[in-house]
Design an enzyme around this catalytic site. Structure first.
Site, short mmCIF file in Angstrom:
data_model
loop_
_atom_site.label_atom_id
_atom_site.label_comp_id
_atom_site.label_asym_id
_atom_site.label_seq_id
_atom_site.Cartn_x
_atom_site.Cartn_y
_atom_site.Cartn_z
N TRP A 93 -4.47 30.29 53.89
CA TRP A 93 -5.00 30.79 52.62
C TRP A 93 -6.41 30.27 52.39
O TRP A 93 -6.80 29.25 52.92
CB TRP A 93 -4.14 30.33 51.44
CG TRP A 93 -2.87 31.08 51.33
CD1 TRP A 93 -1.65 30.66 51.74
CD2 TRP A 93 -2.67 32.38 50.79
NE1 TRP A 93 -0.72 31.62 51.48
CE2 TRP A 93 -1.30 32.68 50.90
CE3 TRP A 93 -3.53 33.32 50.22
CZ2 TRP A 93 -0.76 33.88 50.45
CZ3 TRP A 93 -2.99 34.53 49.76
CH2 TRP A 93 -1.62 34.78 49.89
N HIS B 122 -4.17 39.55 43.85
CA HIS B 122 -5.07 38.44 44.10
C HIS B 122 -5.76 38.56 45.45
O HIS B 122 -5.12 38.83 46.46
CB HIS B 122 -4.31 37.11 44.01
CG HIS B 122 -5.22 35.96 43.74
ND1 HIS B 122 -5.96 35.37 44.75
CD2 HIS B 122 -5.55 35.33 42.60
CE1 HIS B 122 -6.70 34.41 44.22
NE2 HIS B 122 -6.47 34.36 42.93
N PRO B 123 -7.08 38.37 45.48
CA PRO B 123 -7.84 38.67 46.70
C PRO B 123 -7.94 37.54 47.72
O PRO B 123 -8.62 37.71 48.73
CB PRO B 123 -9.25 38.98 46.15
CG PRO B 123 -9.36 38.17 44.91
CD PRO B 123 -7.98 38.06 44.34
N CYS B 124 -7.26 36.42 47.49
CA CYS B 124 -7.56 35.27 48.37
C CYS B 124 -7.20 35.50 49.84
O CYS B 124 -7.82 34.91 50.71
CB CYS B 124 -6.92 33.99 47.85
SG CYS B 124 -5.16 34.11 47.54
N ALA B 125 -6.23 36.37 50.14
CA ALA B 125 -5.87 36.59 51.55
C ALA B 125 -6.55 37.82 52.13
O ALA B 125 -6.46 38.08 53.33
CB ALA B 125 -4.36 36.72 51.69
#
Lengths: 94, 184
Positions: A93, B122-125
């Protein structure tokens, strides 16, 4: 009994390709009925790798919906007589 | 997506109707080995006969340097839908992805242009799985609609939007996917 149409009987050769840090399958090539949904390929991968969260995609840079028929995917994106399906497992992540 | 943006804006797909049919669903649970009785059936009533309306926006995140999906749903009288109601509208495969996947998950976030809380994936990945999807293709060789089609193939599955296979045929380089409306 009426003969089945050639399309529904047609088998598609699927080649499963590990990417990232995903484990490589001993048996990476198999045949599946064209009339089956892509979901079957995903579930096969989940069982073989004992993992539920997999990232599965084809070389044309998209991830097929589980409802797509394998024969449609092969007709549009297969080459060399097979459909190459890539899979990846964990991803850091952030 | 790394090219300099001369104009700011976002892509929108608005007024998508989700019609909730008033039907009875019969669920037969005959595969469980732990049940004492076979053929346990549950009758589920869908009490509402509602039309839900959804708006989808694709906004570029300058901090994550990827597109981000913002969406919200509301009833025909304008009443916003809760996260539970939205999840109810999703096909089962999408709910499963949202609940179990570590690639995409749904939260509330402030829409940077509309300035109100919208649901967002959510854009984190995103950057990680986009790298996988694009293989070795350099960003320089990729036009925006190709990038977005790849992106949408993953994001679409999480929210029940299906991209036709024909659109994913990328033999022609010029942007033929003219289904997007750019808002400024």
């Amino acid at each position: 009994m009426a003969a089945e149409s050639p399309t529904s009987e047609r088998k598609v050769v699927v080649h499963l390709r590990a990417t990232g840090d995903a484990p490589i399958l001993k048996q990476a090539k198999f045949k599946i009925a064209g009339s089956d949904k892509f979901l079957k390929v995903i579930e096969f991968l989940r069982r073989q790798l004992h993992r539920d969260t997999l990232f599965v995609y084809v070389n044309s840079a998209f991830s097929p919906s589980p409802d797509e028929l394998v024969i449609d995917l092969y007709n549009n994106f297969g080459f060399d007589g097979k459909l190459v399906v890539n899979y990846a497992c964990s991803m850091a992540w952030g | 997506m790394g090219s300099s943006c001369k104009e700011e804006g976002y892509l929108s797909l608005e007024n998508m109707f989700h019609i909730d049919r008033n039907e009875e669903c019969l669920i037969v649970d005959s595969f469980s080995e732990r049940e004492e009785t076979d053929d346990v059936a549950t009758l589920v009533h869908s009490t509402s006969n509602e039309t839900h309306i959804y708006d989808f926006h694709i906004v570029y995140s300058f901090s994550y340097k990827v597109p981000v999906l913002y969406f919200h749903g509301y009833q025909s009288d304008g009443q916003p839908l809760s996260m539970d109601e939205i999840e109810n509208d999703l096909p089962p495969s999408s709910s499963k992805i949202l609940r179990e996947s570590k690639w995409t998950y749904m939260t509330l976030g402030e829409h940077p242009y509309v300035r109100r809380p919208w649901y967002t994936l959510h854009p984190c990945a995103t950057s990680d799985w986009m790298k996988l999807l694009l293989g070795g293709t350099s960003m320089k060789d990729l036009d925006i609609s190709s990038y977005l089609l790849s992106w949408l193939s993953v994001v679409g599955q999480a929210i029940g939007l299906r991209i036709p296979l024909e659109l994913q045929q990328r033999s022609v380089k010029h942007p033929s996917a003219s289904c997007f409306i750019i808002n400024n």
